[in-house]
Design a protein around this motif. Structure first.
Motif, PDB file in Angstrom:
ATOM      1  N   SER A 161       0.815  -1.216   0.000  1.00 21.58           N
ATOM      2  CA  SER A 161       0.000   0.000   0.000  1.00 21.58           C
ATOM      3  C   SER A 161       0.846   1.264   0.000  1.00 21.58           C
ATOM      4  O   SER A 161       0.488   2.234  -0.666  1.00 21.58           O
ATOM      5  N   LEU A 162       1.964   1.276   0.712  1.00 19.37           N
ATOM      6  CA  LEU A 162       2.805   2.471   0.744  1.00 19.37           C
ATOM      7  C   LEU A 162       3.411   2.739  -0.635  1.00 19.37           C
ATOM      8  O   LEU A 162       3.424   3.878  -1.105  1.00 19.37           O
ATOM      9  N   THR A 163       3.872   1.689  -1.290  1.00 13.13           N
ATOM     10  CA  THR A 163       4.449   1.851  -2.626  1.00 13.13           C
ATOM     11  C   THR A 163       3.394   2.344  -3.610  1.00 13.13           C
ATOM     12  O   THR A 163       3.647   3.269  -4.390  1.00 13.13           O
ATOM     13  N   ARG A 164       2.229   1.745  -3.570  1.00 14.64           N
ATOM     14  CA  ARG A 164       1.148   2.168  -4.469  1.00 14.64           C
ATOM     15  C   ARG A 164       0.709   3.592  -4.179  1.00 14.64           C
ATOM     16  O   ARG A 164       0.410   4.364  -5.094  1.00 14.64           O
ATOM     17  N   THR A 165       0.676   3.945  -2.905  1.00 13.05           N
ATOM     18  CA  THR A 165       0.323   5.308  -2.528  1.00 13.05           C
ATOM     19  C   THR A 165       1.340   6.293  -3.087  1.00 13.05           C
ATOM     20  O   THR A 165       0.975   7.344  -3.622  1.00 13.05           O
ATOM     21  N   GLY A 166       2.626   5.960  -2.985  1.00 15.42           N
ATOM     22  CA  GLY A 166       3.667   6.819  -3.553  1.00 15.42           C
ATOM     23  C   GLY A 166       3.544   6.945  -5.062  1.00 15.42           C
ATOM     24  O   GLY A 166       3.718   8.032  -5.624  1.00 15.42           O
ATOM     25  N   ASP A 167       3.218   5.823  -5.720  1.00 13.01           N
ATOM     26  CA  ASP A 167       3.045   5.846  -7.178  1.00 13.01           C
ATOM     27  C   ASP A 167       1.921   6.796  -7.581  1.00 13.01           C
ATOM     28  O   ASP A 167       2.040   7.542  -8.557  1.00 13.01           O
ATOM     29  N   ILE A 168       0.834   6.755  -6.845  1.00  9.91           N
ATOM     30  CA  ILE A 168      -0.324   7.601  -7.164  1.00  9.91           C
ATOM     31  C   ILE A 168      -0.073   9.058  -6.770  1.00  9.91           C
ATOM     32  O   ILE A 168      -0.394   9.977  -7.516  1.00  9.91           O
ATOM     33  N   THR A 169       0.542   9.259  -5.621  1.00 13.18           N
ATOM     34  CA  THR A 169       0.748  10.608  -5.103  1.00 13.18           C
ATOM     35  C   THR A 169       1.714  11.407  -5.962  1.00 13.18           C
ATOM     36  O   THR A 169       1.568  12.627  -6.089  1.00 13.18           O
ATOM     37  N   GLN A 170       2.689  10.740  -6.579  1.00  9.61           N
ATOM     38  CA  GLN A 170       3.619  11.470  -7.456  1.00  9.61           C
ATOM     39  C   GLN A 170       2.874  12.166  -8.590  1.00  9.61           C
ATOM     40  O   GLN A 170       3.310  13.188  -9.102  1.00  9.61           O
ATOM     41  N   ILE A 171       1.729  11.605  -8.976  1.00 11.77           N
ATOM     42  CA  ILE A 171       0.906  12.196 -10.022  1.00 11.77           C
ATOM     43  C   ILE A 171      -0.150  13.126  -9.418  1.00 11.77           C
ATOM     44  O   ILE A 171      -0.466  14.173  -9.976  1.00 11.77           O
ATOM     45  N   ALA A 172      -0.673  12.762  -8.257  1.00 14.20           N
ATOM     46  CA  ALA A 172      -1.749  13.534  -7.627  1.00 14.20           C
ATOM     47  C   ALA A 172      -1.307  14.949  -7.254  1.00 14.20           C
ATOM     48  O   ALA A 172      -2.104  15.888  -7.374  1.00 14.20           O
ATOM     49  N   VAL A 173      -0.060  15.114  -6.829  1.00 14.95           N
ATOM     50  CA  VAL A 173       0.389  16.456  -6.418  1.00 14.95           C
ATOM     51  C   VAL A 173       0.404  17.419  -7.604  1.00 14.95           C
ATOM     52  O   VAL A 173      -0.236  18.477  -7.544  1.00 14.95           O
ATOM     53  N   PRO A 174       1.088  17.104  -8.714  1.00 11.33           N
ATOM     54  CA  PRO A 174       1.033  18.066  -9.826  1.00 11.33           C
ATOM     55  C   PRO A 174      -0.344  18.179 -10.473  1.00 11.33           C
ATOM     56  O   PRO A 174      -0.731  19.275 -10.912  1.00 11.33           O
ATOM     57  N   VAL A 175      -1.107  17.087 -10.514  1.00  5.91           N
ATOM     58  CA  VAL A 175      -2.469  17.184 -11.064  1.00  5.91           C
ATOM     59  C   VAL A 175      -3.321  18.075 -10.164  1.00  5.91           C
ATOM     60  O   VAL A 175      -4.070  18.931 -10.641  1.00  5.91           O
TER      61      VAL A 175
END
Length: 181
Positions: free
Chosen positions: A26-40
């Motif tokens: 879950s932490l890895t997946r969260t990081g994967d998603i968050t890297q996109i969520a912040v600039p979006v």
């Protein structure tokens, strides 16, 4: 309600939802998603504020950050901690998130920047925890992105008048580029 509260809630839901459904990674997946969520999320905030100039600064910073990050990955050729490849330095996930966070902070202030930087820290931590990067990779990705976005947003460095054109000279064929700052 302020626009940044709405955008922060949207970004948080994009992070929390996958965590609730994920298992051991879950932490890895969260990081994967968050890297996109912040600039979006930063883009959404700009659009909600009807800030076209800012939106283009965000896009320009993202382009330069991605180019610098991936060029350094190829040049440095550092192995990842898990041994999976030789493109550890700098962290692309962290540079993506940090670029969005830096844009928010430079364009709209700390009330936007602090939550975005906190999410960026989560991304960096997730990359180290997954053994995909060392802390130096994460710190370098964040520093590169922040520096580039500072140059674009605060100092006004922009590639206006940029063009890329093919050229033909006898047997030689190539591409020429001109970037005017």
């Amino acid at each position: 309600m302020k626009n940044y509260v709405v955008a922060s809630a949207l970004a948080a839901s994009m992070v929390i939802t996958p965590m609730a459904h994920a298992k051991s990674d879950s932490l890895t997946r969260t990081g994967d998603i968050t890297q996109i969520a912040v600039p979006v999320g930063a883009g959404i905030i700009s659009l909600m504020k009807d800030d076209t100039e800012g939106f283009f600064q965000l896009a320009e910073g993202a382009l330069y950050t991605a180019a610098a990050t991936h060029t350094l990955k190829a040049v440095v050729d550092a192995p990842r901690p898990d041994g999976s490849s030789n493109n550890s330095f700098p962290s692309g996930h962290t540079s993506a998130a940090a670029q969005g966070a830096a844009y928010l902070q430079f364009r709209y202030g700390w009330e936007y920047g602090v939550p975005a930087y906190a999410l960026t820290a989560l991304v960096g931590y997730s990359r180290v925890q997954a053994k995909r990067h060392y802390w130096r990779d994460v710190a370098a990705g964040a520093a590169i992105a922040t520096g580039i976005q500072y140059a674009v947003t605060e100092l006004g460095y922009s590639a206006t008048g940029t063009y890329v054109m093919p050229y033909f000279n006898g047997d030689a064929v190539g591409v020429t580029a001109n970037v005017k700052f």
